[in-house]
Design an enzyme around this catalytic site. Structure first.
Site, PDB file in Angstrom:
ATOM      1  N   SER A 254       3.739   3.945   0.668  1.00 26.96           N
ATOM      2  CA  SER A 254       4.671   2.836   0.831  1.00 26.96           C
ATOM      3  C   SER A 254       5.123   2.757   2.278  1.00 26.96           C
ATOM      4  O   SER A 254       4.715   3.566   3.112  1.00 26.96           O
ATOM      5  CB  SER A 254       5.877   3.023  -0.099  1.00 26.96           C
ATOM      6  N   LYS A 255       5.993   1.807   2.522  1.00 27.10           N
ATOM      7  CA  LYS A 255       6.470   1.546   3.879  1.00 27.10           C
ATOM      8  C   LYS A 255       7.041   2.798   4.552  1.00 27.10           C
ATOM      9  O   LYS A 255       6.882   2.990   5.755  1.00 27.10           O
ATOM     10  CB  LYS A 255       7.586   0.485   3.839  1.00 27.10           C
ATOM     11  N   ARG A 256       7.697   3.649   3.743  1.00 25.05           N
ATOM     12  CA  ARG A 256       8.347   4.797   4.371  1.00 25.05           C
ATOM     13  C   ARG A 256       7.328   5.782   4.949  1.00 25.05           C
ATOM     14  O   ARG A 256       7.681   6.689   5.679  1.00 25.05           O
ATOM     15  CB  ARG A 256       9.324   5.477   3.399  1.00 25.05           C
TER      16      ARG A 256
END
Ligand code: GLU
Length: 491
Positions: A254-256
């Site tokens: 994911s984005k993180r």
């Protein structure tokens, strides 16, 4: 044997991410390896609206990665159109055929009724699935619903017992329990739009797709789609579900976990050669230790047999390492071509560089490109080659410019360089060695302050690469400036 036809079928809702690009690549590789056809299809029926900018973004990223398609939007082909929203008449006709054959039925349940059915299932601790209520409507009941003006959705009449077996080229036989794997899911919404699992099958069949190569996330859709194939009398294509891509901690990517859109990597100065090389290794390997491989080499070795069942771990460090390999080893002309916009964006190079300017940039890039990971780093590390007004690294100043006698050492180095007649690596290095010997100092005592003087930096290319790239005039002027500066530094 029939021509192999594969497709990449993104939904144009956003930019192309690592996962989508990997799917596109594996399809492309399979097509190119087998002299097949690579189709691009845009799947926009489940999305609120067709986002032209996203579609164009995906196309331009694919082109940038050199993943060219043989048929698709803006290219055309014998099975077009290649955008689902332009194929509505076909889905409607096939849905009608299915309805008439009894493979699908009209569902008049309202969203409220469906919510209630789900709630009841939840209370009983059951997996929410469509109750099948409208499947058993009598003709009179159906007529009554029609008379109320309710526009029905179409549901597939799915088997609720037994198993559905998917033959997968990567995962082997995968069995799905029909009682829990699907329900009578909607194939055409009441607004006349098909759902993904229906449109995809109609398209894959009518576009003559022989191999459906897609992400493992879609494996659970395959039994649902198998029912449609059978109900419509279509032969099944071969399926190959390529493994998940997980973050280093094995969680969902994911984005993180940082950048995952290909476009972001492009902006950070990754080369398409490095990205496709890295993507190829996400779930595939040539069977030996090779890691840095050009696209042609990968095509020649690619097979679905060597695609792994196990999740691939996304490791930006490895991508960065591969990028550095390409930066150091690609022909210099290619590196200059991809690097130039990064130099221009920093105003280091003019928009229409002259031949001598290009010659200088090329020499700078060639000197700096090893020890560098991205084009952004390359341009940053090159900045001092393009201005006389560069700052000196502060730590470097404390370490190298405050030592006793450093002004004298730099002046002796300057004098030696001024005497060199042919300004080559060998001659300049020889001149410096002589100074070191004559003064009885360590090599570092001359080399480190000179590097800082000439580039403002304590790290970077070999000192003599810097010296020869700058040329004699610039070296002497820069040493003069540094000698003046050193005099102002306190020990
Ligand atoms: N539109 C689907 C997606 O973007 C395609 C899935 C498939 O390849 O069948 O995930």
């Amino acid at each position: 044997m029939d021509t192999i036809r594969v497709r990449f079928a993104p939904s144009p809702t956003g930019s192309l991410h690592i996962g989508g690009a990997r799917t596109a690549l594996f399809n492309w590789l399979y097509a190119r390896k087998n002299s097949g056809v690579f189709v691009l299809r845009l799947e926009d029926t489940d999305t609120e609206r067709f986002i032209e900018a996203a579609a164009e973004g995906i196309r331009s990223t694919l082109r940038w990665l050199s993943l060219d398609w043989d048929e698709g939007p803006d290219k055309g082909g014998p099975f077009g159109p290649y955008v689902q929203s332009e194929r509505k008449a076909l889905y409607t006709a096939e849905a009608q055929r299915l309805l008439e054959a009894g493979g699908a039925y009209c569902c008049y349940c309202t969203p409220e009724e469906l919510a209630q059915q789900r709630e009841e299932a939840r209370k009983k601790g059951e997996v929410p699935r469509y109750s099948g209520r409208c499947r058993h409507l009598t003709e009179d009941e159906r007529q009554a619903k029609e008379a109320q003006g309710i526009r029905p959705a179409l549901r597939i009449a799915a088997p609720s017992e037994g198993t559905t077996v998917v033959e997968d080229l990567v995962r082997g036989e995968v069995s799905f329990d029909n009682r829990v794997s699907f329900d009578d899911y909607i194939i055409m919404k009441s607004n006349g739009m098909p759902t993904y699992n229906f449109a995809c099958v109609v398209d894959d069949h009518t576009m003559g797709i022989t191999h459906v190569i897609r992400a493992e996330e879609h494996l659970s859709n395959t039994p649902k789609q198998s029912i449609v194939y059978r109900a419509l009398g279509y032969p099944l294509p071969q399926f190959a579900h390529v493994p998940m891509i997980l973050a280093p901690d094995r969680s969902k990517l994911s984005k993180r976990h940082g950048a995952t859109a290909v476009e972001e990597f492009r902006e950070e100065g990754y080369l398409p050669e490095a990205i496709v090389n890295y993507l190829a290794l996400l779930g595939w390997s040539p069977g030996d230790e090779r890691e840095v491989m050009g696209l042609k080499e990968i095509v020649s070795m690619f097979s679905l047999d060597s695609v792994s069942k196990h999740a691939a771990i996304y490791d930006v460090k490895k991508l960065t390492w591969i990028n550095a390999q390409y930066l150091s080893n690609l022909p210099i002309e290619r590196v200059v071509e991809v690097a130039l916009p990064f130099y221009q964006a920093r105003n280091l190079v003019s928009d229409h560089p002259s031949t001598p300017e290009m010659g200088y940039v090329t020499r700078v890039i060639d000197a700096v490109r090893t020890r560098i990971h991205t084009l952004v780093e390359l341009a940053d590390a090159s900045a001092s080659f393009f201005t006389e007004d560069y700052p000196y690294d502060e730590k470097g100043v404390r370490k190298h410019f405050t030592k006793d006698g450093v002004a004298e050492i730099l002046a002796r180095g300057r004098a030696a360089l001024a005497r060199v007649e042919s300004f080559t690596l060998e001659e300049t290095e020889k001149a410096y060695r002589e100074v070191i010997e004559e003064m009885g100092i360590s090599g570092g005592a001359l080399i480190h302050p000179t590097r800082l003087a000439l580039s403002g930096r304590t790290v970077g290319p070999g000192l003599f690469d810097i010296i020869v790239t700058l040329g004699q005039g610039k070296c002497l002027a820069r040493l003069d400036r540094a000698i003046e500066f050193v005099k102002t530094c306190k020990a």
